[in-house]
Design an enzyme around this catalytic site. Structure first.
Site, short mmCIF file in Angstrom:
data_model
loop_
_atom_site.label_atom_id
_atom_site.label_comp_id
_atom_site.label_asym_id
_atom_site.label_seq_id
_atom_site.Cartn_x
_atom_site.Cartn_y
_atom_site.Cartn_z
N LYS A 1 -4.76 -7.46 11.11
CA LYS A 1 -3.95 -8.44 11.81
C LYS A 1 -4.18 -8.71 13.22
CE LYS A 1 -1.00 -8.40 7.63
NZ LYS A 1 -1.44 -9.76 6.94
N ASP B 1 -0.28 3.23 6.56
CA ASP B 1 -0.96 1.63 6.31
C ASP B 1 -0.08 0.99 7.75
OD1 ASP B 1 -1.67 -0.79 5.86
OD2 ASP B 1 -1.46 -0.81 3.85
N TYR C 1 2.16 -2.39 -0.53
CA TYR C 1 1.12 -3.05 -0.94
C TYR C 1 -0.13 -2.48 0.39
CZ TYR C 1 -2.45 -7.22 -1.32
OH TYR C 1 -3.41 -7.91 -1.69
#
Length: 422
Positions: free
Chosen positions: A265, A237, A142
């Site tokens: 994050k 990623d 994702y």
């Protein structure tokens, strides 16, 4: 009726589904969402005053725990000086330097406001640098909700039977090629056919959105070799893995250097933030240096930058190996408890993250992740929540520990697991 239920009912009249990110609706686990009032350390407290040991940790960034005093103070001090300038501030330079010093493959970095913004910008940059259009991604990985990445999806839409979201024109995904994760042979075949047109491979080096899946030995090295052979850009990623797998992220842990890295994050310590960086010659293609355009009014926000910088500085003082050992032992015991109830369990774990899959099949890709019994996870989620343990509201997710989790927290969680009725 609880206050959470009252708020949820009201929210559904004002916000689609009552939530601002679909997974929060808890529909996959046949529950209503909890509305959270506050958090501290390893705990969250809902609006009804119930406290939970938290293994979601804001989906990963709270590695130091919630409301860490040093990070909290840094954000407050920055806020006192002004929440946004729309102009450069010292903290963004300091945070950029910290990222470049810690991440092995990052020579220059640009701040953005989310992981989705980071990945879509990195893809544009890779296409601009190579002059090619095709991008390869992996089923179950994702990379946010930008159109090109919704040719196949991770946790957010993994239970929806369509392969991409409605509202995405076919042209937007026509240049996205999807390959099973961990299948290097399939990737080699694809490159043999289309390699001269492939701008980039984008990959979660250890996916966290089909649950936690680990790269097979040689897989990441194989990606690097293919990109070198065909002149494509390798994008890691690391929105989840960055600074959680190690201070150098997954690239530091696995010893494979991507050309571009996307982050989020942890570099914001819970504030909205993202970043992408990598080789200097690629990054200097960005405007105003080069012809690839990307901009953002709130990029480099002084509060997020100050919090993120404080977070990284505090993480540099922590014992990652000790946390990994504690987390691994805890996850093994948790898996053993569930197995003792007659449920098959596969455990994938690394660093301070793990996933239990309820299947006889070892989980190495999205197809094997789909064999996990969702009904078992739903039963565990509901019962653990009743016992004051907060888990992800979908089985295709990681559980995260933090440096704030105590032996008492882990013991409480194991006791709740022993009480499960499955």
């Amino acid at each position: 009726m609880t206050l959470s239920s009252t708020l949820y009912a009201k929210a559904q009249t004002l916000i689609p589904g009552g939530v601002n990110s679909p997974i929060r609706a808890c529909r996959a686990v046949e529950s209503e969402p909890l509305f959270i009032a506050r958090a501290h350390g390893s705990k969250i407290v809902d609006v009804d005053g119930r406290e939970y040991v938290d293994y979601v940790m804001s989906w990963g960034p709270m590695l130091l725990g919630h409301a860490h005093p040093v990070v909290h103070q840094a954000a407050k001090d920055a806020l006192d000086a002004g929440s946004s300038f729309g102009a450069p501030c010292p903290a963004e330079v300091d945070l950029a330097q910290a990222i470049c010093e810690l991440m092995p493959a990052v020579e220059m970095v640009r701040m953005v406001n989310s992981g989705t913004e980071a990945t879509m910008s990195a893809l544009r940059l890779a296409r601009g640098f190579t002059g090619r259009d095709l991008v390869v991604k992996f089923d179950g990985c994702y990379h946010g909700h930008a159109d090109p990445f919704l040719a196949a999806a991770g946790s957010g839409v993994a239970l929806i039977p369509t392969s991409f979201s409605q509202g995405v024109p076919k042209a937007c995904v026509a240049d996205t090629l999807v390959v099973p994760y961990n299948d290097l042979d399939a990737l080699k075949t694809l490159f043999a056919e289309k390699g001269k047109d492939i701008a980039a491979i984008i990959v979660e080096p250890a996916p966290g959105n089909m649950g936690l899946v680990l790269p097979r030995p040689g897989f990441l090295e194989g990606l690097r070799a293919l990109c070198d052979q065909y002149g494509s850009v390798l994008i890691f990623d690391e929105v989840i893995t960055g600074f959680r797998w190690s201070l150098g992220g997954a690239q530091g842990r696995y010893g494979v250097r991507p050309d571009l890295t996307t982050l989020g994050k942890i570099i914001g310590a819970g504030f909205p933030v993202g970043a992408y960086g990598g080789r200097r010659d690629i990054m200097e293609k960005l405007s105003p240096c080069g012809p690839v355009f990307q901009a953002g009014t709130l990029s480099g926000n002084p509060v997020a930058m100050a919090a993120g910088l404080a977070n990284l500085r505090e993480l540099a003082k922590q014992d990652y190996a000790a946390l990994e050992a504690r987390t691994g032992a805890f996850a093994e015991e948790l898996a053993a408890i569930v197995r003792s109830k007659g449920v098959p369990v596969q455990l994938n774990k690394v660093a301070s993250a793990f996933t239990l899959y309820f299947t006889e099949t070892p989980v190495t890709d999205m197809d094997s992740a789909r064999t996990s019994d969702a009904k078992v996870y739903t039963a565990i989620y509901k019962q653990m929540r009743e016992q004051g343990v907060y888990l992800a509201s979908l089985g295709y997710e990681c559980a995260f520990t933090s440096f704030a989790h105590t032996e008492e927290d882990l013991a409480k969680t194991l006791a709740a697991a022993r009480a499960l009725k499955l």
